[in-house]
Design a protein around this motif. Structure first.
Motif, PDB file in Angstrom:
ATOM      1  N   ARG A  96      -6.276 -30.711  54.814  1.00 24.22           N
ATOM      2  CA  ARG A  96      -5.169 -30.118  53.595  1.00 24.22           C
ATOM      3  C   ARG A  96      -4.863 -28.907  53.905  1.00 24.22           C
ATOM      4  O   ARG A  96      -3.219 -28.888  53.693  1.00 24.22           O
ATOM      5  N   GLU A  97      -5.453 -28.043  54.528  1.00 22.92           N
ATOM      6  CA  GLU A  97      -4.909 -26.648  54.711  1.00 22.92           C
ATOM      7  C   GLU A  97      -4.093 -26.768  56.031  1.00 22.92           C
ATOM      8  O   GLU A  97      -3.345 -26.058  56.214  1.00 22.92           O
ATOM      9  N   GLY A  98      -4.657 -27.510  56.858  1.00 22.52           N
ATOM     10  CA  GLY A  98      -3.950 -27.622  58.193  1.00 22.52           C
ATOM     11  C   GLY A  98      -2.317 -28.525  58.148  1.00 22.52           C
ATOM     12  O   GLY A  98      -1.331 -28.007  58.580  1.00 22.52           O
ATOM     13  N   VAL A  99      -2.322 -29.420  56.873  1.00 25.49           N
ATOM     14  CA  VAL A  99      -0.863 -29.839  56.712  1.00 25.49           C
ATOM     15  C   VAL A  99       0.038 -28.687  56.109  1.00 25.49           C
ATOM     16  O   VAL A  99       1.122 -28.645  56.625  1.00 25.49           O
ATOM     17  N   LYS A 100      -0.657 -27.935  55.378  1.00 27.55           N
ATOM     18  CA  LYS A 100       0.347 -26.856  54.733  1.00 27.55           C
ATOM     19  C   LYS A 100       0.712 -25.792  56.145  1.00 27.55           C
ATOM     20  O   LYS A 100       1.941 -25.644  56.201  1.00 27.55           O
TER      21      LYS A 100
END
Length: 202
Positions: A96-100
């Motif tokens: 989830r943080e990686g997608v951001k």
């Protein structure tokens, strides 16, 4: 992109009556329809859809829908991961943080979001991520680029090759329970397994 099957006359679902009821239920769920995502937000779903198309080199919505459903359910689950580095965040945070971070890196390099970027630009960002050379942003200090790429690849390719349509295309005979495989020597197939057109029978 066009898809070519090595087994054009084979449909693994034609063997479904050989499977036990529990196996049938598991496999048929992969055909959809799928409920709305329970964890992932709309923008995350849109980005992961594009990423899945790049990593699987496949644009078929029915298969991509299954991959996104699988990812959403896995991130929502409290079942632990089999293993990860001590320096890598848990997969829910990593993805989830990686997608951001992928979105921010795209904006840093191209001045536009990942969703609005050209296909070639999206590809370049993902290719750089694989090498750990994506545009520098502070987020990479806590989200390891290559671990993020490996996790996305592992989850999406795993789901991709569990879809019955893909099984048919690669000639996979499907679940072996309760019948089982018995001709397991290299190059041999059971009578009910598919053979490529022109292949000699063994």
């Amino acid at each position: 992109m066009a898809h070519y099957s090595h087994y054009p006359n084979y449909d693994v679902l034609s063997l479904i009556n050989e499977w036990d009821d529990h196996t049938k239920e598991i496999v048929l769920k992969r055909l959809g329809p799928f409920p709305e995502p329970q964890l992932l937000e709309e923008k995350e779903v849109k980005m992961l859809r594009l990423i899945a198309k790049h990593l699987c080199y496949d644009n078929r919505d029915d298969i991509i829908d299954w991959i996104l459903y699988y990812v959403d359910q896995r991130l929502k689950s409290n079942i632990g991961e089999n293993q990860r580095k001590s320096t890598t965040p848990e997969e829910k945070v990593l993805i989830r943080e990686g997608v951001k971070a992928i979105d921010k890196a795209t904006q840093t390099k191209y001045g536009k979001t990942f969703i609005s970027a050209e296909i070639s630009e999206q590809f370049e960002i993902l290719a750089a991520l694989q090498l750990g050379s994506a545009p520098l942003i502070p987020e990479w200090a806590t989200i390891p680029q290559q671990d993020l790429f490996d996790k996305l690849l592992d989850m999406m390719i795993g789901a991709y090759y569990s879809h019955p349509t893909v099984w048919s295309e690669i000639g996979y005979g499907g679940p072996a329970y309760p019948r089982g495989y018995y001709r397991i020597e290299l190059g041999w197939t059971d009578p009910w397994e598919p053979r490529r057109p022109g292949a000699a029978k063994k």
